[in-house]
Design a protein around this motif. Sequence first.
Motif, mmCIF file in Angstrom:
data_model
loop_
_atom_site.group_PDB
_atom_site.id
_atom_site.type_symbol
_atom_site.label_atom_id
_atom_site.label_comp_id
_atom_site.label_asym_id
_atom_site.label_seq_id
_atom_site.Cartn_x
_atom_site.Cartn_y
_atom_site.Cartn_z
ATOM 1 N N LEU A 39 0.613 8.223 -7.489
ATOM 2 C CA LEU A 39 0.169 6.833 -7.558
ATOM 3 C C LEU A 39 0.802 6.103 -6.375
ATOM 4 O O LEU A 39 2.019 5.861 -6.374
ATOM 5 C CB LEU A 39 0.599 6.184 -8.869
ATOM 6 N N LEU A 40 0.017 5.772 -5.374
ATOM 7 C CA LEU A 40 0.574 5.148 -4.181
ATOM 8 C C LEU A 40 1.250 3.818 -4.486
ATOM 9 O O LEU A 40 2.169 3.419 -3.776
ATOM 10 C CB LEU A 40 -0.513 4.966 -3.119
ATOM 11 N N ARG A 41 0.830 3.143 -5.575
ATOM 12 C CA ARG A 41 1.460 1.867 -5.937
ATOM 13 C C ARG A 41 2.919 2.056 -6.352
ATOM 14 O O ARG A 41 3.685 1.097 -6.376
ATOM 15 C CB ARG A 41 0.670 1.182 -7.047
ATOM 16 N N GLU A 42 3.307 3.278 -6.664
ATOM 17 C CA GLU A 42 4.687 3.572 -7.067
ATOM 18 C C GLU A 42 5.410 4.452 -6.043
ATOM 19 O O GLU A 42 6.532 4.886 -6.288
ATOM 20 C CB GLU A 42 4.684 4.280 -8.427
ATOM 21 N N TYR A 43 4.765 4.704 -4.918
ATOM 22 C CA TYR A 43 5.288 5.679 -3.962
ATOM 23 C C TYR A 43 5.827 4.961 -2.724
ATOM 24 O O TYR A 43 5.093 4.210 -2.077
ATOM 25 C CB TYR A 43 4.167 6.651 -3.572
ATOM 26 N N PRO A 44 7.085 5.186 -2.365
ATOM 27 C CA PRO A 44 7.703 4.437 -1.257
ATOM 28 C C PRO A 44 7.309 4.961 0.130
ATOM 29 O O PRO A 44 7.913 5.891 0.652
ATOM 30 C CB PRO A 44 9.206 4.607 -1.514
ATOM 31 N N ILE A 45 6.279 4.353 0.701
ATOM 32 C CA ILE A 45 5.829 4.703 2.055
ATOM 33 C C ILE A 45 5.919 3.452 2.922
ATOM 34 O O ILE A 45 5.358 2.421 2.588
ATOM 35 C CB ILE A 45 4.380 5.227 2.049
ATOM 36 N N GLU A 46 6.604 3.575 4.046
ATOM 37 C CA GLU A 46 6.720 2.465 4.989
ATOM 38 C C GLU A 46 5.497 2.415 5.910
ATOM 39 O O GLU A 46 4.716 3.357 5.977
ATOM 40 C CB GLU A 46 7.996 2.627 5.830
ATOM 41 N N PHE A 47 5.366 1.327 6.641
ATOM 42 C CA PHE A 47 4.288 1.203 7.615
ATOM 43 C C PHE A 47 4.512 2.141 8.791
ATOM 44 O O PHE A 47 5.648 2.403 9.181
ATOM 45 C CB PHE A 47 4.206 -0.233 8.153
ATOM 46 N N CYS A 48 3.411 2.629 9.359
ATOM 47 C CA CYS A 48 3.489 3.394 10.601
ATOM 48 C C CYS A 48 4.013 2.477 11.703
ATOM 49 O O CYS A 48 3.614 1.314 11.801
ATOM 50 C CB CYS A 48 2.108 3.929 10.969
ATOM 51 N N LEU A 49 4.897 3.004 12.550
ATOM 52 C CA LEU A 49 5.468 2.227 13.646
ATOM 53 C C LEU A 49 4.671 2.351 14.946
ATOM 54 O O LEU A 49 5.003 1.726 15.945
ATOM 55 C CB LEU A 49 6.912 2.672 13.901
ATOM 56 N N ASN A 50 3.642 3.194 14.944
ATOM 57 C CA ASN A 50 2.838 3.452 16.143
ATOM 58 C C ASN A 50 3.678 3.959 17.315
ATOM 59 O O ASN A 50 3.332 3.759 18.473
ATOM 60 C CB ASN A 50 2.053 2.209 16.576
#
Length: 198
Positions: A39-50
């Motif tokens: 469940l991505l709503r519960e999964y800690p993923i940061e923004f891509c930094l490019n």
Amino acid sequence: MTKILVINGSYRSDGITDQAINVMVLALREANADVDVVLLREYPIEFCLNCRECTQQKGSVPGKCVQQDAMQALVDKIERADAYILASPTNFGSVTAIFKRFMERLVVYAYWPWGQHSPDFRKNNEPKKKALLVSSCAAPGVLGRWLYDTHKQLKTTAKVVGAETVGTLFTGFVSQRSQPILPPQIQNKAKSLVAKLL
């Protein structure tokens, strides 16, 4: 035992997307598949930094991101899976922001050295896995599938991780009530679609 990875980009617990996924997961487990639901709503993923650090190494193995979060564990799950269910409702004509954040972090699947105009995707020359796409929208289903970008973005996600789309569940008219219920005919279609992954 077939390993199925479900990646659900819905914000809403027990909404239409969750209900469809639950039907599919139950059917897969009854068929003795090994199912892992993220469940991505519960999964800690940061923004891509490019920064594109992850795209500089050649080969079919995903690159390593400089971010220290749970994305590497999710990439490991993607690599181990035999097939996928990729799901997101339509928000503002597109996948949800959390699914888009996940998509952007899939740049690890690209070889894109500095000076090259566009990326080469690492899984292009490997045997294809299978993917089912699950989405919904407030518009009529057929209209929503063709007018909005959700289906296209889910399909692109499947392609990037090395999967071929073998089926789609796209439900329309989901904003008719505050607590929507997945219609029986959609439940039946969801159950029948999972056979395509096995």
